[in-house]
Structure formats: structure tokens, C-alpha cells
Design a protein around this motif. Structure first.
Motif, PDB file in Angstrom:
ATOM      1  N   THR A  29    -116.674 -56.374  34.237  1.00 48.79           N
ATOM      2  CA  THR A  29    -115.385 -56.591  34.889  1.00 48.79           C
ATOM      3  C   THR A  29    -115.536 -56.325  36.378  1.00 48.79           C
ATOM      4  OG1 THR A  29    -113.025 -56.089  34.736  1.00 48.79           O
ATOM      5  CG2 THR A  29    -114.511 -54.207  34.543  1.00 48.79           C
ATOM      6  N   ARG A 151    -113.198 -54.776  27.420  1.00 44.24           N
ATOM      7  CA  ARG A 151    -112.677 -54.903  28.795  1.00 44.24           C
ATOM      8  C   ARG A 151    -111.247 -55.447  28.837  1.00 44.24           C
ATOM      9  NH1 ARG A 151    -115.808 -60.285  31.160  1.00 44.24           N
ATOM     10  NH2 ARG A 151    -115.009 -61.715  29.583  1.00 44.24           N
ATOM     11  N   MET A 218    -103.949 -55.651  21.221  1.00 42.97           N
ATOM     12  CA  MET A 218    -102.797 -56.248  21.910  1.00 42.97           C
ATOM     13  C   MET A 218    -102.944 -57.763  21.999  1.00 42.97           C
ATOM     14  SD  MET A 218    -102.047 -55.488  25.890  1.00 42.97           S
ATOM     15  CE  MET A 218    -103.365 -56.457  26.560  1.00 42.97           C
ATOM     16  N   GLY A 220    -101.980 -60.014  24.502  1.00 45.07           N
ATOM     17  CA  GLY A 220    -101.510 -59.851  25.878  1.00 45.07           C
ATOM     18  C   GLY A 220    -100.448 -60.843  26.320  1.00 45.07           C
ATOM     19  N   GLN A 221    -100.653 -62.112  25.996  1.00 40.24           N
ATOM     20  CA  GLN A 221     -99.703 -63.111  26.519  1.00 40.24           C
ATOM     21  C   GLN A 221     -98.362 -63.049  25.794  1.00 40.24           C
ATOM     22  OE1 GLN A 221    -102.076 -66.701  26.678  1.00 40.24           O
ATOM     23  NE2 GLN A 221    -103.489 -65.687  28.075  1.00 40.24           N
ATOM     24  N   HIS A 255     -90.995 -49.980  32.877  1.00 36.16           N
ATOM     25  CA  HIS A 255     -92.252 -49.466  32.335  1.00 36.16           C
ATOM     26  C   HIS A 255     -93.388 -50.087  33.149  1.00 36.16           C
ATOM     27  CE1 HIS A 255     -95.715 -48.774  30.003  1.00 36.16           C
ATOM     28  NE2 HIS A 255     -95.755 -49.979  29.468  1.00 36.16           N
ATOM     29  N   ASN A 258     -97.734 -53.748  34.221  1.00 37.00           N
ATOM     30  CA  ASN A 258     -98.493 -54.821  34.832  1.00 37.00           C
ATOM     31  C   ASN A 258     -97.655 -55.390  35.991  1.00 37.00           C
ATOM     32  OD1 ASN A 258     -99.234 -57.622  35.144  1.00 37.00           O
ATOM     33  ND2 ASN A 258    -100.408 -57.396  33.251  1.00 37.00           N
ATOM     34  N   ASN A 285    -101.238 -48.139  33.076  1.00 37.34           N
ATOM     35  CA  ASN A 285    -100.155 -48.134  32.088  1.00 37.34           C
ATOM     36  C   ASN A 285    -100.234 -46.826  31.289  1.00 37.34           C
ATOM     37  OD1 ASN A 285     -98.628 -48.495  29.772  1.00 37.34           O
ATOM     38  ND2 ASN A 285     -99.215 -50.625  29.496  1.00 37.34           N
TER      39      ASN A 285
HETATM   40  N1  ACO Z   1    -112.458 -58.239  33.362  1.00 40.73           N
HETATM   41  C1  ACO Z   1    -112.943 -59.493  33.412  1.00 40.73           C
HETATM   42  N2  ACO Z   1    -112.615 -60.452  32.537  1.00 40.73           N
HETATM   43  C2  ACO Z   1    -111.734 -60.137  31.571  1.00 40.73           C
HETATM   44  C3  ACO Z   1    -111.164 -58.851  31.460  1.00 40.73           C
HETATM   45  C4  ACO Z   1    -111.579 -57.886  32.395  1.00 40.73           C
HETATM   46  N3  ACO Z   1    -111.086 -56.617  32.379  1.00 40.73           N
HETATM   47  N4  ACO Z   1    -110.315 -58.839  30.404  1.00 40.73           N
HETATM   48  C5  ACO Z   1    -110.355 -60.078  29.878  1.00 40.73           C
HETATM   49  N5  ACO Z   1    -111.210 -60.846  30.570  1.00 40.73           N
HETATM   50  C6  ACO Z   1    -111.562 -62.244  30.336  1.00 40.73           C
HETATM   51  C7  ACO Z   1    -111.486 -62.608  28.868  1.00 40.73           C
HETATM   52  O1  ACO Z   1    -112.654 -62.259  28.176  1.00 40.73           O
HETATM   53  C8  ACO Z   1    -111.295 -64.101  28.960  1.00 40.73           C
HETATM   54  O2  ACO Z   1    -112.542 -64.681  29.219  1.00 40.73           O
HETATM   55  P1  ACO Z   1    -112.928 -66.096  28.524  1.00 40.73           P
HETATM   56  O3  ACO Z   1    -111.924 -67.072  29.100  1.00 40.73           O
HETATM   57  O4  ACO Z   1    -114.324 -66.312  28.999  1.00 40.73           O
HETATM   58  O5  ACO Z   1    -112.782 -65.898  27.058  1.00 40.73           O
HETATM   59  C9  ACO Z   1    -110.445 -64.266  30.217  1.00 40.73           C
HETATM   60  O6  ACO Z   1    -110.611 -63.068  30.979  1.00 40.73           O
HETATM   61  C10 ACO Z   1    -108.977 -64.453  29.914  1.00 40.73           C
HETATM   62  O7  ACO Z   1    -108.572 -63.478  28.937  1.00 40.73           O
HETATM   63  P2  ACO Z   1    -107.093 -63.295  28.510  1.00 40.73           P
HETATM   64  O8  ACO Z   1    -106.975 -62.143  27.555  1.00 40.73           O
HETATM   65  O9  ACO Z   1    -106.555 -64.614  28.089  1.00 40.73           O
HETATM   66  O10 ACO Z   1    -106.489 -62.845  29.911  1.00 40.73           O
HETATM   67  P3  ACO Z   1    -105.035 -63.043  30.454  1.00 40.73           P
HETATM   68  O11 ACO Z   1    -105.074 -64.037  31.537  1.00 40.73           O
HETATM   69  O12 ACO Z   1    -104.036 -63.176  29.356  1.00 40.73           O
HETATM   70  O13 ACO Z   1    -104.808 -61.624  31.144  1.00 40.73           O
HETATM   71  C11 ACO Z   1    -103.613 -59.577  30.677  1.00 40.73           C
HETATM   72  C12 ACO Z   1    -104.844 -60.437  30.345  1.00 40.73           C
HETATM   73  C13 ACO Z   1    -103.708 -59.179  32.144  1.00 40.73           C
HETATM   74  C14 ACO Z   1    -103.621 -58.352  29.812  1.00 40.73           C
HETATM   75  C15 ACO Z   1    -102.375 -60.463  30.410  1.00 40.73           C
HETATM   76  O14 ACO Z   1    -102.372 -60.958  29.095  1.00 40.73           O
HETATM   77  C16 ACO Z   1    -101.117 -59.732  30.627  1.00 40.73           C
HETATM   78  O15 ACO Z   1    -100.682 -59.549  31.740  1.00 40.73           O
HETATM   79  N6  ACO Z   1    -100.458 -59.292  29.531  1.00 40.73           N
HETATM   80  C17 ACO Z   1     -99.254 -58.527  29.586  1.00 40.73           C
HETATM   81  C18 ACO Z   1     -99.336 -57.445  28.633  1.00 40.73           C
HETATM   82  C19 ACO Z   1     -99.748 -56.142  29.219  1.00 40.73           C
HETATM   83  O16 ACO Z   1     -99.796 -55.898  30.396  1.00 40.73           O
HETATM   84  N7  ACO Z   1     -99.986 -55.238  28.310  1.00 40.73           N
HETATM   85  C20 ACO Z   1    -100.211 -53.883  28.649  1.00 40.73           C
HETATM   86  C21 ACO Z   1    -100.000 -53.019  27.494  1.00 40.73           C
HETATM   87  S1  ACO Z   1     -98.632 -53.370  26.538  1.00 40.73           S
HETATM   88  C22 ACO Z   1     -97.278 -52.636  27.135  1.00 40.73           C
HETATM   89  O17 ACO Z   1     -97.349 -51.774  27.933  1.00 40.73           O
HETATM   90  C23 ACO Z   1     -95.976 -53.001  26.560  1.00 40.73           C
END
Ligand code: ACO
Length: 330
Positions: A29, A151, A218, A220-221, A255, A258, A285
Motif C-alpha cells: 500500500t 490491506r 467489510m 466497502g462500497q 462518525h 472516511n 476510524n
Molecule cells: N492500498 C492499496 N491498494 C488497495 C488497498 C490499500 N490499502 N486496499 C484495497 N486496495 C486495492 C484493492 O486490492 C483493489 O485492487 P484490484 O483492483 O487490483 O483488485 C483496488 O484497490 C480497489 O479495491 P476496492 O475495495 O474496490 O476499493 P474501493 O475503491 O472501494 O475503496 C474503501 C475502498 C476506501 C474502503 C471504500 O470502499 C470506501 O470508502 N468504503 C466506505 C466504507 C468505509 O469507510 N468503511 C470503514 C469501516 S465501516 C464503518 O465505519 C461504518
């Protein structure tokens, strides 16, 4: 009906700072990926303190701020999804630690909405006349619940605790409206399993069934969409209940999950983004702790004045969402 106000706030985070670059040292990452997708730059991770240690420290600070002695507490409510153990509760451990000999104490599970659920529950006890002085804590050591090789999740979370002391208010200020929502139909969006069923009387186990482990996972989306929808619904409902408008709001304390959720929530709810308080860049978080930590920071930095209206909105596993519209008065 009695009115309920925040008499004091407190928070505590572990000393050890883990930056995005530190994570990039053992995960595939980067600071750029994490900061641009989440707004998080660093988080505090416990090097030995458990949830009850963080909770007791935040509680002590909230009591000092409120000028309330531990023996005056009638109830301690601790919101957590990462307790030291199933039994005793974190709330009972805190009770012993701070010497709140007369208080009843129990834990509450509503994930990242936990502090708001706790405050609304405490307010109902005070409004009913059953209790006068209640300590509500949100405390987590999520560092023990994540897979540190994944990650996609481990970069998001941090450890910490926030607390508030609630008491009756002489004036018509304090909590003006609250609204709690749950949707068990979306329970697979965020999960953290407990012990798997295991006893001598079980029907034959499926040998191919994977072992359940206590690791947070989780979608995420899906969480992102649920969070933004919740903020919009909560805002509309709370403003209607309190007969106020978006312009009346001084701060929105969401909360801290993000920064992109916060940006999208500002756009969708029609409240100016400058009103959304943000400290997730420094703490990540912290689930049930995040709103309490944010509120304590606002208060201690002198950013709150009597009469300011605040929206506190949590959203999280369950799925749950909880909101409180508060008029600050001390
Ligand atoms: N570093 C680098 N790459 C990463 C990382 C990381 N830390 N994490 C994921 N990736 C990669 C994945 O492996 C994937 O790669 P691939 O395309 O080669 O398979 C790519 O990034 C996209 O992964 P997604 O999981 O689809 O990433 P997304 O764009 O959805 O972003 C995130 C993830 C930031 C968590 C997003 O879904 C989001 O903002 N979700 C909101 C939920 C949240 O914030 N939850 C927190 C906890 S829940 C709560 O508090 C209620």
C-alpha cells in the motif's frame, strides 16, 4: 419532560502513532492510496492497553470536565464491539477502576453508531426520572479485530475512547431530538464473528465448513452507500423533529469513517462542508469512540459556545444508524 445535557466530555487515545508509511513498510500500500481514498494519514494503535484501559482514562477525563464525582454516577454505559472479554463487561471494569460504587453498568453493541445509541438510551433513563447522572463511553481496540495482512481493511482503523457525562438540564437545551434506526437485512455489510457454536450435542459438523475467526470484514462500497443515505435521512428527520433548518446547524459531527463519505454526505444533505468536523486524518476510524473523541476535541479547543446546534450522526455494523441534535450548553 426533563431535558438532558452534556455536562462534560473526555477522550483518550494510545500514544503509539502508526503512519501510512509505517503500514507501507509491511503491506502493499502507500500513503497516497490511503490518504486519497480515505483521508487517513495516521492512527493510534495500542501497544498494551486494552479497551477497558482506554475507556477508564476517557471516563476519568469526562468526569473531571463535568465536575462530577465517580460516586455520583447512577449508570455507566459502554458502547464497544471490541471488549476485553464477553464477561465482565467493559462498563463493569470501568466502574471498578474509577470507583463508581453506586452505578449500574452494562455494555451496548451498535458498532460505529454505539456512542449515539448510548447517549439516546441514557437520555431516556434521565427523561423518565429513573437516573440523574450517566456516563456514556465509546471505546475500541479494533487493532485486535483486523487482519494485519489485509490491506483493504487494516489501514482504516485505529484505537481510542471518547466519553460524555449526561445530566438533567435546568433549561430547554441539550438533546433536542434523537433518532435510532437498524436494518438487520444488511447485516453482512460489516461482520466481526464471536465464538462459533461448539458442543457435544451438535449434529454432525460439515467437515468443509471453514472455521469462524474473529476478524472484521467489510463490503466497502455497500457501507459507503448506506452511510451517505443514513446521514441524509438522519439530517432530515432530526431537523424536522426539532423544527430547525440546515442553516441553524453549527457543526456536523459524523462518525469518522472516511473523508469521502463525509464529502458526499455534505453534498447530499445540503449542509456546507465547512460545518463537518474532521479529525480522522489523525485517528483513523475508531468505531464507537470516534464521535466522542471529536466532541471532546471541539469542546477542549474552545470551538463550542452556548446555543450552538450540533448534529451527531453515527452509522455502522448491524447495520445501524443513530443521530442526535444537540444544543450545546455548559
Ligand atoms: N492500498 C492499496 N491498494 C488497495 C488497498 C490499500 N490499502 N486496499 C484495497 N486496495 C486495492 C484493492 O486490492 C483493489 O485492487 P484490484 O483492483 O487490483 O483488485 C483496488 O484497490 C480497489 O479495491 P476496492 O475495495 O474496490 O476499493 P474501493 O475503491 O472501494 O475503496 C474503501 C475502498 C476506501 C474502503 C471504500 O470502499 C470506501 O470508502 N468504503 C466506505 C466504507 C468505509 O469507510 N468503511 C470503514 C469501516 S465501516 C464503518 O465505519 C461504518
Amino acid at each position: 419532560m426533563r431535558h438532558v445535557k452534556i455536562a462534560g466530555t473526555g477522550s483518550y487515545v494510545p500514544e503509539h502513532i502508526v503512519t501510512n508509511d509505517d503500514l507501507a513498510g509491511f503491506l502493499d500500500t502507500s500513503d497516497e492510496w490511503i490518504a486519497s481514498r480515505t483521508g487517513i494519514r495516521e492512527r493510534r494503535i495500542s501497544t498494551g492497553e486494552n479497551t477497558s484501559d482506554l475507556a477508564a482514562a476517557a471516563a476519568q477525563r469526562a468526569l473531571e470536565d463535568a465536575g462530577v464525582k465517580a460516586e455520583e454516577l447512577d449508570l455507566i454505559l459502554c458502547a464497544t464491539i471490541s471488549p476485553d472479554c464477553f464477561m465482565p463487561s467493559v462498563a463493569c471494569m470501568v466502574q471498578e477502576r474509577i470507583g463508581a460504587s453506586k452505578a449500574a453498568a452494562f455494555d451496548l453493541v451498535a458498532a460505529c453508531s454505539g456512542l449515539v445509541y448510548g447517549m439516546a438510551t441514557a437520555a431516556a433513563f434521565i427523561e423518565s426520572g429513573m437516573y440523574r447522572t450517566i456516563l456514556v463511553i465509546g471505546a475500541e481496540t479494533l487493532s485486535k479485530t483486523v487482519d494485519w495482512t489485509d490491506r483493504a481493511t487494516c489501514v482504516l482503523f485505529g484505537d481510542g475512547a471518547g466519553a460524555v457525562v449526561l445530566t438533567p438540564s435546568e433549561r430547554r437545551t441539550g438533546i433536542l431530538a434523537s433518532y435510532l434506526v437498524s436494518d438487520g437485512g444488511k447485516q453482512d455489510y460489516l461482520t466481526l464473528p464471536a465464538l462459533p457454536l461448539n458442543n457435544s450435542f451438535m449434529v454432525k459438523k460439515d467437515e468443509h465448513q471453514p472455521e469462524q475467526s474473529s476478524i472484521l470484514s467489510m463490503k466497502g462500497q455497500d457501507v459507503f452507500k448506506f452511510a451517505v443515505r443514513s446521514v441524509v435521512d438522519q439530517t432530515k428527520t432530526l431537523l424536522t423533529k426539532a423544527a430547525l433548518t440546515e442553516e441553524d446547524i453549527r457543526y456536523v459531527v459524523l462518525h469518522q469513517a472516511n473523508s469521502r463519505i463525509i464529502e458526499q454526505s455534505a453534498k447530499s444533505s445540503g449542509i456546507s462542508q465547512e460545518k463537518f468536523f474532521l479529525n480522522l486524518d489523525r485517528y483513523g476510524n475508531t468505531s464507537a469512540a470516534s464521535i466522542g473523541i471529536a466532541l471532546d476535541e471541539l469542546s477542549r479547543k474552545g470551538m463550542l459556545s452556548d446555543g450552538d446546534k450540533l448534529l451527531l450522526i453515527g452509522f455502522g455494523g448491524g447495520m445501524t444508524s443513530g443521530g442526535i441534535l444537540l444544543e450545546w450548553s455548559r
